[in-house]
Every structure is written in structure tokens, then in C-alpha cells.
Design a protein around this motif. Structure first.
Motif: not given
Ligand SMILES: Cc1ccc2c(c1)c1c3c(c(C)cc1n2CCCN)C(=O)NC3=O
Length: 278
Positions: A19, A93, A96-97, A144, A146, A161
Motif C-alpha cells: 500500500l 493497524l 482505511v480504504t 497522513n 486518510m 503514521d
């Protein structure tokens, strides 16, 4: 010293596509064998010994894990598990998409002020929660931030992050020169003692970008960007801010405050430029 799970992460998760990648870190989609749930696995190379320059310092990683355990909030990514092998630690973690806020802005060029307010409200809720626990992110930038689901009418924001984050203890003085040039505060460049104010500076830069599509201090090189930050060389160009409310500009100016010394520095540098143009 924190102890992480010694089991092999692949016994519990099927490792999927990459990713994202960074220095000594790679993020991959992982599939939890027991539940079928997808997560994000952050694979981090750890220094084998104090003399090695290859990999991350383990104490830095322990702080990231400690911080993630301390902040459970709807607008902050959740840490589920931590595995350790010989030279690698894997953070499992929340996935998140919805992609990065950065891409969302790029596709829209810039946002309506009402849309920017919705995003900023969520970002500030997550950040306010972190700051209430004396935790500072130190790497806030659109990459950073999302979205949980970009097609939803009101996408949910997740801060990710925490590799540069720090938890302050009473009376502690902390300095760091890390971060991304476009978003770092003058005190980071000057190696002065840092505080939550450094995050608020980054919020000012992010708000400027959300409303205009422009990065206020970006120069052709990192050095030029850093010089622009030091002399506070930014402006609300009419071509990009004609539809922006004075409230929004006031919000940005309070986060990117031009002090009297910086006005003097900027005037001096512009006088020099004028004399140069003769
Ligand atoms: C679908 C997708 C695509 C790229 C992702 C992520 C998810 C992602 C995630 C995380 C991190 C630290 C980086 C990530 N990256 C790398 C890029 C982040 N700016 C994370 O903590 N959860 C994610 O889903």
C-alpha cells in the motif's frame, strides 16, 4: 523494554499488496486468517545493534506503539497487534480504504469552504484528543490524513503514521529536525524546543492547501521552502482566495502568525529584492 508477539505474523495474517513504502518501512494489506478481516500491516526494519545505521531504532518504535495504545479516537487509526521477528516489527493497524485527503483534494483541485470545515473539524477533534494527552504528531500533512470511505457524503477522517510522534512529560524539553519541509514550523527549522504548536502550524498549512490547492511556502527546492517559512513568505493571492471568507483567512493567519520580527525580515528581504531589480 516492550515485548511484542514473537509468533510469526504469517501464521495469523496472509500478507497482501503493498500500500505504501518509506525509509525502512512498508505498508501492506493483510488478511486475518481467523476472521477474514483486512488490516494494514506496517513492516518496519529494526536496527540489529546500536552501531548499525540500517533500520529504525527500537526505542523510536516502542514510542510509536506506546502512543498508538494511548490514543483510541474515531479520527485516529487504531493499532490491533504488534509482532516482532529477528530484525522486523509488524504493526497491525486499522485499514482505511478511502485514500489520502491529498488525492481527494487533487481530484477536486480545491474544496468548498463548507467541505474544508467538515474535514478540519474531524482533523482537529483527533488532534485535540492527542494534544490533551500531551502527544504531538510532528508529521501532519495531507498524505497522513486518510478517508475511511471516499464515496460517503461525509467521509470519516483518520490520522495515520505516528512514526515521528512524541509524548511529552512534565517539564520536558524536546527538539527534532524531522518532518516534511512544506509543513514544518519555524521552530523545527531553528531546532528550538517544540510543543503542540508545531502541529497547529501544520494545520495552518493544510487549511491553506484545502482552500486554495496551493502550498503556502513551497519553493523550487527544500532549501527555498525552508527559507520561505523562516521569513513567513506567504500571501492570500486574490486569484485563489477571492471566494474565501475573512473568517477562514483569519483562522489561517492565527495558525501561521506573522510576528513583527518576521515582517521586518520580509520587508528587509523585499527591499533587498527591490534594490536588486534596479
Ligand atoms: C488503502 C491504503 C492505501 C495506502 C495506505 C494505506 C491504506 C495506509 C494505512 C496506514 C498507513 C500508515 C499507511 C497507509 N498507506 C500508505 C500511504 C499513506 N499516505 C494505516 O495505518 N492504515 C492504513 O490503512
Amino acid at each position: 523494554m516492550a515485548v511484542f508477539k514473537p509468533e510469526n505474523v504469517e501464521d495469523f495474517y496472509e500478507i497482501g499488496e503493498v500500500l505504501g513504502s518509506g525509509h525502512f518501512a512498508q505498508v501492506r494489506k493483510v488478511h486475518e486468517r481467523a476472521t477474514g478481516t483486512y488490516w494494514a500491516g506496517k513492516f518496519l526494519k529494526i536496527r540489529k545493534n546500536a552501531c548499525s545505521r540500517l533500520g529504525l531504532d527500537r526505542s523510536r518504535l516502542e514510542e510509536e506503539v506506546d502512543i498508538l495504545h494511548a490514543i483510541q479516537h474515531p479520527n485516529i487509526i487504531t493499532l490491533k497487534d504488534v509482532f516482532e521477528s529477528r530484525a522486523e516489527v509488524v504493526l497491525v493497524l486499522e485499514l482505511v480504504t478511502g485514500g489520502e485527503l491529498f488525492d481527494f483534494i487533487a481530484e477536486k483541485e480545491n474544496l468548498l469552504e463548507s467541505e474544508a470545515i467538515e474535514f478540519m473539524e474531524q482533523i482537529l477533534k483527533g488532534l485535540g484528543f492527542m494534544h490533551s494527552k500531551n502527544i504531538v504528531h510532528f508529521d501532519l500533512k495531507p498524505e497522513n490524513i486518510m478517508l475511511s470511505d471516499r464515496v460517503a457524503p461525509h467521509p470519516n477522517i483518520k490520522l495515520i503514521d505516528f512514526g515521528l510522534a512524541h509524548r511529552f512529560h512534565q517539564g520536558e524539553e524536546y527538539r527534532s529536525s524531522s518532518g516534511t519541509p512544506q509543513y514544518i514550523a519555524p521552530e523545527v527549522i531553528a531546532s528550538d524546543p517544540l510543543s503542540t504548536a508545531a502541529d497547529m502550524w501544520s494545520i495552518g498549512v493544510i487549511t491553506f492547501i484545502l482552500l486554495s490547492g496551493l502550498s503556502p511556502f513551497q519553493g523550487d527546492t527544500d532549501d527555498e521552502t525552508l527559507r520561505n517559512i523562516i521569513v513567513m513568505n506567504y500571501e492570500f493571492a486574490a486569484q485563489y482566495f477571492s471566494m474565501t471568507s475573512s473568517m477562514a483567512k483569519d483562522f489561517i493567519q492565527k495558525l501561521l502568525p506573522i510576528t513583527r520580527t518576521q515582517v521586518a525580515k520580509r520587508n528587509r528581504s523585499s527591499i533587498n529584492m527591490k534594490s536588486f531589480k534596479k
